[in-house]
Design a protein around this motif. Sequence first.
Motif, PDB file in Angstrom:
ATOM      1  N   ALA A   4       0.867  -1.176   0.000  1.00  0.00           N
ATOM      2  CA  ALA A   4       0.000   0.000   0.000  1.00  0.00           C
ATOM      3  C   ALA A   4       0.904   1.227   0.000  1.00  0.00           C
ATOM      4  CB  ALA A   4      -0.902  -0.005   1.223  1.00  0.00           C
ATOM      5  N   SER A  29      -1.878  -0.857  -3.863  1.00  0.00           N
ATOM      6  CA  SER A  29      -2.976   0.083  -3.639  1.00  0.00           C
ATOM      7  C   SER A  29      -2.352   1.443  -3.341  1.00  0.00           C
ATOM      8  CB  SER A  29      -3.819  -0.351  -2.440  1.00  0.00           C
ATOM      9  OG  SER A  29      -4.402  -1.596  -2.683  1.00  0.00           O
ATOM     10  N   PHE A  31      -3.102   5.278  -1.545  1.00  0.00           N
ATOM     11  CA  PHE A  31      -3.893   6.162  -0.705  1.00  0.00           C
ATOM     12  C   PHE A  31      -3.269   7.545  -0.849  1.00  0.00           C
ATOM     13  CE2 PHE A  31      -4.832   1.991   0.524  1.00  0.00           C
ATOM     14  CZ  PHE A  31      -6.145   2.011   0.927  1.00  0.00           C
ATOM     15  N   SER A  55      -7.611   0.753  -7.599  1.00  0.00           N
ATOM     16  CA  SER A  55      -6.779   0.629  -6.398  1.00  0.00           C
ATOM     17  C   SER A  55      -6.313   1.985  -5.865  1.00  0.00           C
ATOM     18  CB  SER A  55      -5.572  -0.261  -6.689  1.00  0.00           C
ATOM     19  OG  SER A  55      -4.789   0.287  -7.728  1.00  0.00           O
ATOM     20  N   TYR A  57      -7.263   5.395  -3.846  1.00  0.00           N
ATOM     21  CA  TYR A  57      -8.192   5.957  -2.877  1.00  0.00           C
ATOM     22  C   TYR A  57      -7.706   7.364  -2.522  1.00  0.00           C
ATOM     23  CZ  TYR A  57      -9.182   0.993  -2.298  1.00  0.00           C
ATOM     24  OH  TYR A  57      -9.489  -0.322  -2.531  1.00  0.00           O
ATOM     25  N   VAL A  59      -7.874  10.524   0.070  1.00  0.00           N
ATOM     26  CA  VAL A  59      -8.166  10.688   1.492  1.00  0.00           C
ATOM     27  C   VAL A  59      -8.541  12.131   1.799  1.00  0.00           C
ATOM     28  CG1 VAL A  59      -6.631   8.767   2.055  1.00  0.00           C
ATOM     29  CG2 VAL A  59      -5.765  11.091   2.190  1.00  0.00           C
ATOM     30  N   ALA A  81      -7.321   5.795   6.574  1.00  0.00           N
ATOM     31  CA  ALA A  81      -8.093   5.374   5.396  1.00  0.00           C
ATOM     32  C   ALA A  81      -7.662   3.983   4.930  1.00  0.00           C
ATOM     33  CB  ALA A  81      -7.925   6.391   4.265  1.00  0.00           C
ATOM     34  N   LEU A  82      -6.371   3.712   5.006  1.00  0.00           N
ATOM     35  CA  LEU A  82      -5.856   2.398   4.615  1.00  0.00           C
ATOM     36  C   LEU A  82      -6.481   1.305   5.485  1.00  0.00           C
ATOM     37  CD1 LEU A  82      -3.957   0.344   3.261  1.00  0.00           C
ATOM     38  CD2 LEU A  82      -2.119   1.220   4.716  1.00  0.00           C
ATOM     39  N   LYS A  84      -9.177   1.503   7.374  1.00  0.00           N
ATOM     40  CA  LYS A  84     -10.629   1.524   7.227  1.00  0.00           C
ATOM     41  C   LYS A  84     -11.075   0.817   5.946  1.00  0.00           C
ATOM     42  CE  LYS A  84     -13.853   5.035   8.743  1.00  0.00           C
ATOM     43  NZ  LYS A  84     -14.151   6.459   8.781  1.00  0.00           N
ATOM     44  N   SER A  85     -10.240   0.863   4.920  1.00  0.00           N
ATOM     45  CA  SER A  85     -10.588   0.306   3.613  1.00  0.00           C
ATOM     46  C   SER A  85     -10.611  -1.214   3.596  1.00  0.00           C
ATOM     47  CB  SER A  85      -9.596   0.781   2.551  1.00  0.00           C
ATOM     48  OG  SER A  85      -8.360   0.086   2.709  1.00  0.00           O
ATOM     49  N   LYS A  86      -9.962  -1.829   4.539  1.00  0.00           N
ATOM     50  CA  LYS A  86      -9.838  -3.293   4.596  1.00  0.00           C
ATOM     51  C   LYS A  86      -8.979  -3.855   3.458  1.00  0.00           C
ATOM     52  CE  LYS A  86     -12.996  -3.638   7.942  1.00  0.00           C
ATOM     53  NZ  LYS A  86     -12.623  -3.313   9.243  1.00  0.00           N
ATOM     54  N   VAL A  87      -8.216  -2.989   2.803  1.00  0.00           N
ATOM     55  CA  VAL A  87      -7.275  -3.445   1.775  1.00  0.00           C
ATOM     56  C   VAL A  87      -6.188  -4.256   2.474  1.00  0.00           C
ATOM     57  CG1 VAL A  87      -5.450  -2.654   0.199  1.00  0.00           C
ATOM     58  CG2 VAL A  87      -7.689  -1.560   0.160  1.00  0.00           C
TER      59      VAL A  87
END
Length: 118
Positions: A4, A29, A31, A55, A57, A59, A81-82, A84-87
């Motif tokens: 990420a 991913s 963010f 992929s 997001y 923030v 956010a990472l 929270k995203s459940k990625v």
Amino acid sequence: MKIAYIILAHKYPKQLGRLVSRLQTANTSFFIHIDGKTDRETYTQIVNQLQDIPSVYFVKRHKCFWGDFNIIKATLEAIKALFKSKVEFDYAILLSGQDYLIKSNSYLSDFLVKHQNQ
């Protein structure tokens, strides 16, 4: 190896687009925090070029000044956010929107695997 990337950006939409494009794999991913001081035109360019990448997001934005605590707030916002995203991810890497690769994705992955438990 799932990575990420947390990217703090404020200008140069094309450069940010190239960075994401070079780093993008099935296991990455992004963010992205765009500085709250960034003008509307630049902000729109960044969002438009990256919005179709599933992929990526964006923030919550903070106005960041050099050396100011809001840079930490922006980073923490992206970390929040990472999670929270459940990625799923094995590593999170913090970058500036003006960073650029000097090594390939495969080199980076190999390095992380090799040094995983050190």
